[in-house]
Design a protein around this motif. Structure first.
Motif, PDB file in Angstrom:
ATOM      1  N   ASN A  63       0.901  -1.169  -0.263  1.00 34.18           N
ATOM      2  CA  ASN A  63       0.013   0.188  -0.100  1.00 34.18           C
ATOM      3  C   ASN A  63       1.137   0.893   0.474  1.00 34.18           C
ATOM      4  N   ASN A  64       1.422   1.862  -0.976  1.00 29.05           N
ATOM      5  CA  ASN A  64       2.437   2.701  -1.353  1.00 29.05           C
ATOM      6  C   ASN A  64       1.972   4.460  -1.609  1.00 29.05           C
ATOM      7  N   PHE A  65       0.849   4.149  -2.671  1.00 28.23           N
ATOM      8  CA  PHE A  65       0.220   5.126  -3.135  1.00 28.23           C
ATOM      9  C   PHE A  65      -1.194   5.751  -2.235  1.00 28.23           C
ATOM     10  N   LYS A  66      -1.721   7.088  -2.231  1.00 27.42           N
ATOM     11  CA  LYS A  66      -2.759   7.247  -2.164  1.00 27.42           C
ATOM     12  C   LYS A  66      -3.096   9.125  -1.807  1.00 27.42           C
ATOM     13  N   VAL A  67      -4.304   9.230  -2.719  1.00 24.17           N
ATOM     14  CA  VAL A  67      -5.062  10.112  -3.064  1.00 24.17           C
ATOM     15  C   VAL A  67      -6.055  10.571  -1.999  1.00 24.17           C
ATOM     16  N   TRP A  68      -5.598  11.642  -1.008  1.00 31.28           N
ATOM     17  CA  TRP A  68      -6.781  12.162  -0.488  1.00 31.28           C
ATOM     18  C   TRP A  68      -7.483  13.492  -0.567  1.00 31.28           C
ATOM     19  N   ASP A  69      -8.721  13.201   0.090  1.00 38.52           N
ATOM     20  CA  ASP A  69      -8.867  14.658   0.685  1.00 38.52           C
ATOM     21  C   ASP A  69      -9.113  14.802   2.582  1.00 38.52           C
ATOM     22  N   ILE A  70      -7.976  15.993   2.521  1.00 39.65           N
ATOM     23  CA  ILE A  70      -7.828  16.639   3.846  1.00 39.65           C
ATOM     24  C   ILE A  70      -9.039  16.888   4.706  1.00 39.65           C
ATOM     25  N   ARG A  71      -9.550  17.302   4.266  1.00 43.96           N
ATOM     26  CA  ARG A  71     -11.475  16.888   4.463  1.00 43.96           C
ATOM     27  C   ARG A  71     -12.383  15.811   5.383  1.00 43.96           C
ATOM     28  N   GLN A  72     -11.982  14.965   5.453  1.00 44.48           N
ATOM     29  CA  GLN A  72     -12.236  13.906   6.056  1.00 44.48           C
ATOM     30  C   GLN A  72     -12.532  14.353   7.576  1.00 44.48           C
ATOM     31  N   SER A  73     -11.591  15.065   7.775  1.00 43.82           N
ATOM     32  CA  SER A  73     -11.457  15.299   9.760  1.00 43.82           C
ATOM     33  C   SER A  73     -11.914  17.332   9.346  1.00 43.82           C
TER      34      SER A  73
END
Length: 541
Positions: A453-463
């Motif tokens: 599991n070495n790559f991630k795209v995410w929206d920091i508004r999950q927090s």
């Protein structure tokens, strides 16, 4: 054996929406072209072997006498210890021909030995006797997958898998909630850094291109066209290896390239920093180095052009120093010494003050520097280990994201006195790179060294803390009156089905193609502007 295979992401960069071709070109090689490429590749491999042999000759010469003495001592010692076993040893070595074990075969003998004289690459599966299932020329099932929509972002990702080095081009669509590998390119060397640029020197009308410059373990920088599928050669290269045996001088860097920055104000200029303790300034129009900065005491790990001043270059090196150059002269610069090797440097682009930059170090510290002052404005101990990368939100003032070898991702508010906002442990291993999406204020991608599991795209508004602190600054709703409902609603569209399992992060993958099925609600729209739109307007005039 596969469990020990190395897989990690050393670098990644985003490509803005609307830049890529709707249907990328596909390379079609004739038999003659393929034969010529194979011949050139064989020549390049021989040159690499010659370079390696030349590099080892001096070391072998220095160790020759010491090795000879060691062999003599070992022979005497073995004679005393073995006694009558010498005859058995001689018979053993003769039986298995060990005396000639290290002798090299010539090419003809080696080819016959391996029986690979007829094994080569065919331009068509119709001509390959080892392929029984031939290509179906009428099969156009891949056409739809190759189409790139105007609402798609691309992400260029450097991948190291075992002995292979790849450039994987992802398609990310926030409206559809999808992320998958569109195509990949086999690279000639392990990638270390990359930079997207839209300056295409080969276009006579100076139309914006879609290219990525990649620095690697090689001293040569390769520039690849992302609008071409199945390409096996870069569009062009910056620099050239020297050949000592042939007395051919090289050009550009002399060692691995660690960092690259494209000058968005003067679009034919690219800067690169290297293990050879120099920064080169390249003219992309003629693909040659026009200036070299040599004021460094250690290798240069990070550089960044100023977003408004075309002559100002920010640098960071392993000598623990941040330097800012006025590139109109090679020796005009200012210096700040930090607490460790400088890992990453960026300009703070979302404030009205253009004089502030940020730097992170191997000690996990982040510094803010005003170029007009002699000492840093402030520093924070952001991580317990090296802070490998830092990125500002492209739109939201004060929103800073940091990543580290301590395997964590943290969000900070540096608008005024810096303060910690949130922390995320994405299970990426030690995180090597971080990049922000140019079309969305809170979307980032990161790469690490976790094999699975070495790559991630995410929206920091999950927090929730991030939403509460930053959304108002860019005109987005926070919905303070109904936080619980919002949190559940966010979970509904943040969770995505990846290979049959629910992921609580936005999109996290190894390096395989992944398509997520959920369709999250769009809370923000693409903002117009930026260097791509400016260039388009300029050409329309």
């Amino acid at each position: 054996m596969d469990g020990n295979r190395v897989r990690f992401i050393p670098c990644a960069t985003w490509i803005p929406k609307g830049v890529a071709k709707n249907k990328p070109d596909r390379v079609e090689l004739s038999k003659e072209d393929l034969a010529q490429m194979i011949k050139e590749t064989e020549g390049n491999l021989r040159e690499l072997e010659e370079d390696e042999e030349t590099a080892n000759e001096e070391l072998e010469e220095e160790n020759k006498d010491a090795t000879q003495q060691t062999k003599q001592m070992n022979t005497k010692h073995a004679t005393k210890m073995t006694g009558n076993k010498d005859d058995d040893e001689i018979d053993f070595r003769t039986r298995y021909n060990l005396d000639k074990y290290d002798e090299e075969m010539d090419d003809d003998k080696l080819d016959k030995f391996l029986k690979m004289g007829s094994l080569f690459l065919h331009s068509s599966s119709e001509d390959d006797p080892y392929i029984t299932v031939k290509d179906d020329e009428d099969d156009n099932s891949d056409d739809e997958n190759e189409e790139i929509k105007p609402s798609d972002n691309l992400i260029a990702v450097g991948v190291v898998e075992g002995d292979a080095a790849l450039l994987e081009v992802y398609v990310y669509n926030s409206e559809e909630g999808s992320l998958y590998v569109h195509h990949d390119i086999l690279l000639p060397a392990v990638p270390i850094c990359m930079e997207w640029l839209n300056y295409d020197r080969e276009d006579e009308q100076l139309k914006p291109g879609n290219l990525v410059a990649i620095g690697s373990m090689s001293p040569v920088i390769d520039v690849w066209d992302l609008d071409i599928i199945d390409t096996v050669q870069p569009s062009y290269s910056l620099g050239k290896r020297g050949k000592k045996k042939k007395r051919i001088a090289g050009s550009g860097h002399k060692d691995a390239v660690l960092t690259i920055s494209w000058n968005k104000n003067v679009e034919h200029v690219l800067a690169s920093g290297s293990v050879d303790q120099t920064v080169n300034l390249w003219d992309l129009e003629c693909a040659s180095a026009v200036q070299q900065l040599t004021s460094f005491e250690e290798m240069v790990q990070t550089i960044s052009w100023h977003h408004k001043d075309a002559h100002t270059l920010l640098t960071g090196a392993c000598d623990r120093k941040v330097r800012i150059f006025d590139c109109r002269t090679s020796d005009d610069y200012k210096t700040w010494e930090l607490d460790g090797e400088v890992e990453c440097t960026i300009w703070q682009t979302t404030t009205s003050d253009p004089n502030t930059c940020l730097a992170s170090t191997e000690e996990g510290t982040v510094y803010a520097i005003d170029v007009r002052q002699e000492k840093p404005l402030w520093s924070i101990k952001a991580h317990d280990k090296a802070c490998t990368a830092i990125q500002m939100s492209p739109v939201c003032p004060g929103c800073l994201v940091t990543v580290s070898d301590d395997k964590s991702i943290k969000t900070w508010d540096i608008d005024g006195k810096p303060s910690f906002i949130s922390e995320n442990l994405p299970n990426l291993g030690m995180i090597q790179c971080l990049a922000s999406c140019p079309d969305a204020p809170f979307v980032f991608c990161a790469g690490g060294d976790n094999k699975e599991n070495n790559f991630k795209v995410w929206d920091i508004r999950q927090s929730k803390e991030v939403r509460t602190r930053f959304c108002r600054r860019v005109g987005l709703p926070v919905d303070d009156d109904d936080d619980d409902d919002i949190e559940e609603d966010d979970k509904d569209h943040i969770q995505m089905d990846i290979d049959g399992e629910k992921a609580t992060t936005s999109t996290s993958v190894g390096h395989k193609a992944v398509t997520t099925g959920a369709k999250p609600k769009s809370k923000f729209k693409k903002k117009k502007g930026g260097h791509v739109d400016k260039k388009n307007k300029k050409h329309r005039k």
